[in-house]
Design a protein around this motif. Structure first.
Motif, PDB file in Angstrom:
ATOM      1  N   LEU A 169     -39.399 -12.009 -32.992  1.00  0.00           N
ATOM      2  CA  LEU A 169     -39.379 -12.998 -31.917  1.00  0.00           C
ATOM      3  C   LEU A 169     -39.957 -14.324 -32.404  1.00  0.00           C
ATOM      4  CD1 LEU A 169     -40.611 -10.895 -28.850  1.00  0.00           C
ATOM      5  CD2 LEU A 169     -38.270 -11.567 -29.399  1.00  0.00           C
ATOM      6  N   PRO A 170     -39.139 -15.373 -32.413  1.00  0.00           N
ATOM      7  CA  PRO A 170     -39.686 -16.694 -32.724  1.00  0.00           C
ATOM      8  C   PRO A 170     -40.492 -17.204 -31.527  1.00  0.00           C
ATOM      9  CG  PRO A 170     -37.388 -16.892 -32.095  1.00  0.00           C
ATOM     10  CD  PRO A 170     -37.690 -15.415 -32.131  1.00  0.00           C
ATOM     11  N   LEU A 171     -41.209 -18.258 -31.694  1.00  0.00           N
ATOM     12  CA  LEU A 171     -41.961 -18.857 -30.599  1.00  0.00           C
ATOM     13  C   LEU A 171     -41.719 -20.360 -30.655  1.00  0.00           C
ATOM     14  CD1 LEU A 171     -43.859 -18.368 -28.231  1.00  0.00           C
ATOM     15  CD2 LEU A 171     -45.787 -18.630 -29.791  1.00  0.00           C
ATOM     16  N   ALA A 172     -40.683 -20.805 -29.921  1.00  0.00           N
ATOM     17  CA  ALA A 172     -40.254 -22.196 -30.012  1.00  0.00           C
ATOM     18  C   ALA A 172     -41.190 -23.140 -29.274  1.00  0.00           C
ATOM     19  CB  ALA A 172     -38.830 -22.332 -29.462  1.00  0.00           C
ATOM     20  N   ASN A 173     -41.724 -22.696 -28.128  1.00  0.00           N
ATOM     21  CA  ASN A 173     -42.551 -23.593 -27.316  1.00  0.00           C
ATOM     22  C   ASN A 173     -43.564 -22.764 -26.535  1.00  0.00           C
ATOM     23  OD1 ASN A 173     -43.573 -25.400 -25.285  1.00  0.00           O
ATOM     24  ND2 ASN A 173     -41.791 -26.709 -25.602  1.00  0.00           N
ATOM     25  N   LEU A 174     -44.779 -22.672 -27.040  1.00  0.00           N
ATOM     26  CA  LEU A 174     -45.811 -21.853 -26.407  1.00  0.00           C
ATOM     27  C   LEU A 174     -46.149 -22.357 -25.006  1.00  0.00           C
ATOM     28  CD1 LEU A 174     -47.914 -19.604 -26.503  1.00  0.00           C
ATOM     29  CD2 LEU A 174     -49.480 -21.208 -27.633  1.00  0.00           C
ATOM     30  N   ALA A 175     -46.183 -23.675 -24.821  1.00  0.00           N
ATOM     31  CA  ALA A 175     -46.534 -24.232 -23.512  1.00  0.00           C
ATOM     32  C   ALA A 175     -45.529 -23.799 -22.446  1.00  0.00           C
ATOM     33  CB  ALA A 175     -46.599 -25.755 -23.589  1.00  0.00           C
ATOM     34  N   LEU A 176     -44.232 -23.830 -22.785  1.00  0.00           N
ATOM     35  CA  LEU A 176     -43.213 -23.394 -21.832  1.00  0.00           C
ATOM     36  C   LEU A 176     -43.355 -21.907 -21.523  1.00  0.00           C
ATOM     37  CD1 LEU A 176     -39.765 -25.092 -22.594  1.00  0.00           C
ATOM     38  CD2 LEU A 176     -41.184 -25.303 -20.553  1.00  0.00           C
ATOM     39  N   CYS A 177     -43.626 -21.111 -22.541  1.00  0.00           N
ATOM     40  CA  CYS A 177     -43.814 -19.670 -22.329  1.00  0.00           C
ATOM     41  C   CYS A 177     -44.949 -19.422 -21.340  1.00  0.00           C
ATOM     42  CB  CYS A 177     -44.120 -18.978 -23.647  1.00  0.00           C
ATOM     43  SG  CYS A 177     -42.722 -18.846 -24.771  1.00  0.00           S
ATOM     44  N   LEU A 178     -46.066 -20.088 -21.539  1.00  0.00           N
ATOM     45  CA  LEU A 178     -47.216 -19.895 -20.665  1.00  0.00           C
ATOM     46  C   LEU A 178     -46.916 -20.389 -19.251  1.00  0.00           C
ATOM     47  CD1 LEU A 178     -50.142 -20.929 -23.049  1.00  0.00           C
ATOM     48  CD2 LEU A 178     -49.451 -18.617 -22.360  1.00  0.00           C
ATOM     49  N   PHE A 179     -46.227 -21.527 -19.149  1.00  0.00           N
ATOM     50  CA  PHE A 179     -45.904 -22.066 -17.824  1.00  0.00           C
ATOM     51  C   PHE A 179     -45.057 -21.084 -17.028  1.00  0.00           C
ATOM     52  CE2 PHE A 179     -42.847 -24.163 -15.046  1.00  0.00           C
ATOM     53  CZ  PHE A 179     -43.696 -24.824 -14.176  1.00  0.00           C
ATOM     54  N   TYR A 180     -43.986 -20.588 -17.643  1.00  0.00           N
ATOM     55  CA  TYR A 180     -43.095 -19.689 -16.917  1.00  0.00           C
ATOM     56  C   TYR A 180     -43.731 -18.321 -16.692  1.00  0.00           C
ATOM     57  CZ  TYR A 180     -39.215 -22.952 -17.110  1.00  0.00           C
ATOM     58  OH  TYR A 180     -38.407 -24.044 -16.929  1.00  0.00           O
ATOM     59  N   ALA A 181     -44.564 -17.873 -17.610  1.00  0.00           N
ATOM     60  CA  ALA A 181     -45.249 -16.593 -17.417  1.00  0.00           C
ATOM     61  C   ALA A 181     -46.189 -16.667 -16.215  1.00  0.00           C
ATOM     62  CB  ALA A 181     -46.014 -16.215 -18.678  1.00  0.00           C
ATOM     63  N   VAL A 182     -47.003 -17.722 -16.162  1.00  0.00           N
ATOM     64  CA  VAL A 182     -47.945 -17.877 -15.056  1.00  0.00           C
ATOM     65  C   VAL A 182     -47.210 -18.218 -13.760  1.00  0.00           C
ATOM     66  CG1 VAL A 182     -49.899 -19.201 -14.181  1.00  0.00           C
ATOM     67  CG2 VAL A 182     -49.832 -18.522 -16.584  1.00  0.00           C
ATOM     68  N   GLY A 183     -46.263 -19.185 -13.845  1.00  0.00           N
ATOM     69  CA  GLY A 183     -45.541 -19.604 -12.648  1.00  0.00           C
ATOM     70  C   GLY A 183     -44.687 -18.499 -12.061  1.00  0.00           C
ATOM     71  N   GLY A 184     -43.998 -17.754 -12.922  1.00  0.00           N
ATOM     72  CA  GLY A 184     -43.175 -16.649 -12.439  1.00  0.00           C
ATOM     73  C   GLY A 184     -44.014 -15.532 -11.856  1.00  0.00           C
ATOM     74  N   SER A 185     -45.108 -15.180 -12.513  1.00  0.00           N
ATOM     75  CA  SER A 185     -45.996 -14.126 -11.994  1.00  0.00           C
ATOM     76  C   SER A 185     -46.608 -14.543 -10.663  1.00  0.00           C
ATOM     77  CB  SER A 185     -47.098 -13.822 -13.005  1.00  0.00           C
ATOM     78  OG  SER A 185     -46.566 -13.293 -14.200  1.00  0.00           O
ATOM     79  N   LEU A 186     -46.994 -15.809 -10.554  1.00  0.00           N
ATOM     80  CA  LEU A 186     -47.559 -16.289  -9.294  1.00  0.00           C
ATOM     81  C   LEU A 186     -46.528 -16.228  -8.173  1.00  0.00           C
ATOM     82  CD1 LEU A 186     -49.812 -17.573  -7.640  1.00  0.00           C
ATOM     83  CD2 LEU A 186     -49.075 -19.813  -8.489  1.00  0.00           C
ATOM     84  N   LEU A 187     -45.297 -16.609  -8.481  1.00  0.00           N
ATOM     85  CA  LEU A 187     -44.240 -16.583  -7.476  1.00  0.00           C
ATOM     86  C   LEU A 187     -44.044 -15.171  -6.922  1.00  0.00           C
ATOM     87  CD1 LEU A 187     -41.916 -18.106  -6.019  1.00  0.00           C
ATOM     88  CD2 LEU A 187     -40.455 -17.468  -7.939  1.00  0.00           C
ATOM     89  N   PHE A 188     -44.015 -14.181  -7.802  1.00  0.00           N
ATOM     90  CA  PHE A 188     -43.785 -12.814  -7.345  1.00  0.00           C
ATOM     91  C   PHE A 188     -45.052 -12.191  -6.758  1.00  0.00           C
ATOM     92  CE2 PHE A 188     -39.678 -13.280  -8.863  1.00  0.00           C
ATOM     93  CZ  PHE A 188     -38.916 -12.173  -8.505  1.00  0.00           C
ATOM     94  N   ALA A 189     -46.215 -12.655  -7.167  1.00  0.00           N
ATOM     95  CA  ALA A 189     -47.439 -12.209  -6.504  1.00  0.00           C
ATOM     96  C   ALA A 189     -47.447 -12.688  -5.054  1.00  0.00           C
ATOM     97  CB  ALA A 189     -48.667 -12.734  -7.251  1.00  0.00           C
ATOM     98  N   LEU A 190     -46.992 -13.922  -4.821  1.00  0.00           N
ATOM     99  CA  LEU A 190     -46.892 -14.438  -3.452  1.00  0.00           C
ATOM    100  C   LEU A 190     -45.826 -13.690  -2.664  1.00  0.00           C
ATOM    101  CD1 LEU A 190     -47.196 -18.271  -4.172  1.00  0.00           C
ATOM    102  CD2 LEU A 190     -48.937 -16.773  -3.172  1.00  0.00           C
ATOM    103  N   LEU A 191     -44.709 -13.371  -3.313  1.00  0.00           N
ATOM    104  CA  LEU A 191     -43.697 -12.543  -2.652  1.00  0.00           C
ATOM    105  C   LEU A 191     -44.282 -11.179  -2.291  1.00  0.00           C
ATOM    106  CD1 LEU A 191     -40.428 -13.229  -4.698  1.00  0.00           C
ATOM    107  CD2 LEU A 191     -40.828 -13.753  -2.287  1.00  0.00           C
ATOM    108  N   GLY A 192     -45.148 -10.661  -3.164  1.00  0.00           N
ATOM    109  CA  GLY A 192     -45.804  -9.392  -2.879  1.00  0.00           C
ATOM    110  C   GLY A 192     -46.702  -9.471  -1.662  1.00  0.00           C
ATOM    111  N   VAL A 193     -47.376 -10.605  -1.476  1.00  0.00           N
ATOM    112  CA  VAL A 193     -48.184 -10.797  -0.274  1.00  0.00           C
ATOM    113  C   VAL A 193     -47.297 -10.750   0.968  1.00  0.00           C
ATOM    114  CG1 VAL A 193     -49.649 -12.417   0.987  1.00  0.00           C
ATOM    115  CG2 VAL A 193     -49.997 -12.079  -1.469  1.00  0.00           C
TER     116      VAL A 193
END
Length: 266
Positions: free
Chosen positions: A144-168
């Motif tokens: 697995l290459p890692l082209a953009n760590l900042a984007l990975c972290l943004f989508y990991a946190v943002g996506g997890s937060l979105l589904f955590a809110l859906l879980g609420v």
């Protein structure tokens, strides 16, 4: 408020001790059964990777000349993160209501925003932990290459937060386990499985391509994949806007429902 979540704490400042305590409770709750809540999703995702790699690895097209296994792995990692972030918050609320100990949370000196913050961060933590372990395990078999760590972290946190809110939302609405299973099977699973996790959306024919582009989860998966491989099917900026707007709207909705006490009691 009928829920017991204090709305009179305005002006008293944020109860950081309460938020931290609730967050630690949520984390300790899923770590107590880590083999089920963390280990199980990692193994399941690796099985998906093995099956689809063997069955489609040589035939499925992927954009940008990326090998299929490299293309599909970020989608599988993100799918594991989203599903587990949702499962953590939804199960926590539902089990508390079914067992009757929701009263302990309602009597705590927490406002709706503080309660939501502690719950959502617990879901995000589980999602990120499962995603990180899945990615590390997959990297043993797929380069697995890692082209953009900042984007990975943004989508990991943002996506997890979105589904955590859906879980609420799911946990508030559900009154029994059957309700939670229905939401998982008919809403959460289709959103994640039909979001371009296993295939390139650009190869679909109409109207399925347009339907896929209308799925907000597609932009989360595609953006995270862009952070790993450097290739995407949609504009990364569009994905960032989708994540920010969706989280903002869901956050406001969850806060208002918690403040009103909607379905917090059986």
């Amino acid at each position: 408020m009928e829920s017991g979540l204090s709305a009179t704490r305005l002006g008293e400042g944020v109860n950081w001790i309460g938020v931290t305590t609730l967050y630690r409770r949520e984390v300790q709750r899923f770590l107590a059964v880590a083999a089920q809540t963390v280990g199980g999703p990692v193994v399941s995702t690796l099985l998906f990777l093995a099956v689809f790699g063997v069955a489609l690895g040589r035939h499925a097209p992927a954009p940008g000349g990326v090998p299929y296994l490299v293309f599909v792995t970020p989608g599988l990692v993100m799918m594991a993160m989203l599903q587990n972030a949702y499962a953590n918050t939804s199960s926590s609320l539902l089990v508390a209501k079914v067992q009757g100990n929701i009263v302990d949370l309602l009597l705590a000196p927490l406002g709706p925003g503080e309660f939501l913050t502690g719950m959502a961060l617990g879901g995000v933590t589980r999602g990120i932990l499962v995603g990180a372990l899945t990615a590390l395990a997959a990297a043993l078999f797929v380069p697995l290459p890692l082209a953009n760590l900042a984007l990975c972290l943004f989508y990991a946190v943002g996506g997890s937060l979105l589904f955590a809110l859906l879980g609420v939302l799911g946990g508030l609405w559900a009154q029994k386990m059957d309700h939670q299973a229905a939401v998982t099977n008919f809403i959460i699973a289709p959103l994640t499985l039909l979001s371009g996790t296993f295939y390139a959306v650009s190869t679909l024919s109409e109207p399925f391509r347009s339907i896929a582009y209308a799925d907000p989860v597609f932009y989360i998966v595609d953006g995270f994949r862009h952070g790993i491989t450097g290739h995407s099917e949609a504009s990364p900026l569009a994905g960032i806007l989708v994540v920010l707007v969706a989280n903002g709207l869901l956050g406001v909705l969850c806060h208002r429902l918690l403040a009103s006490g909607w379905r917090l009691r059986q």
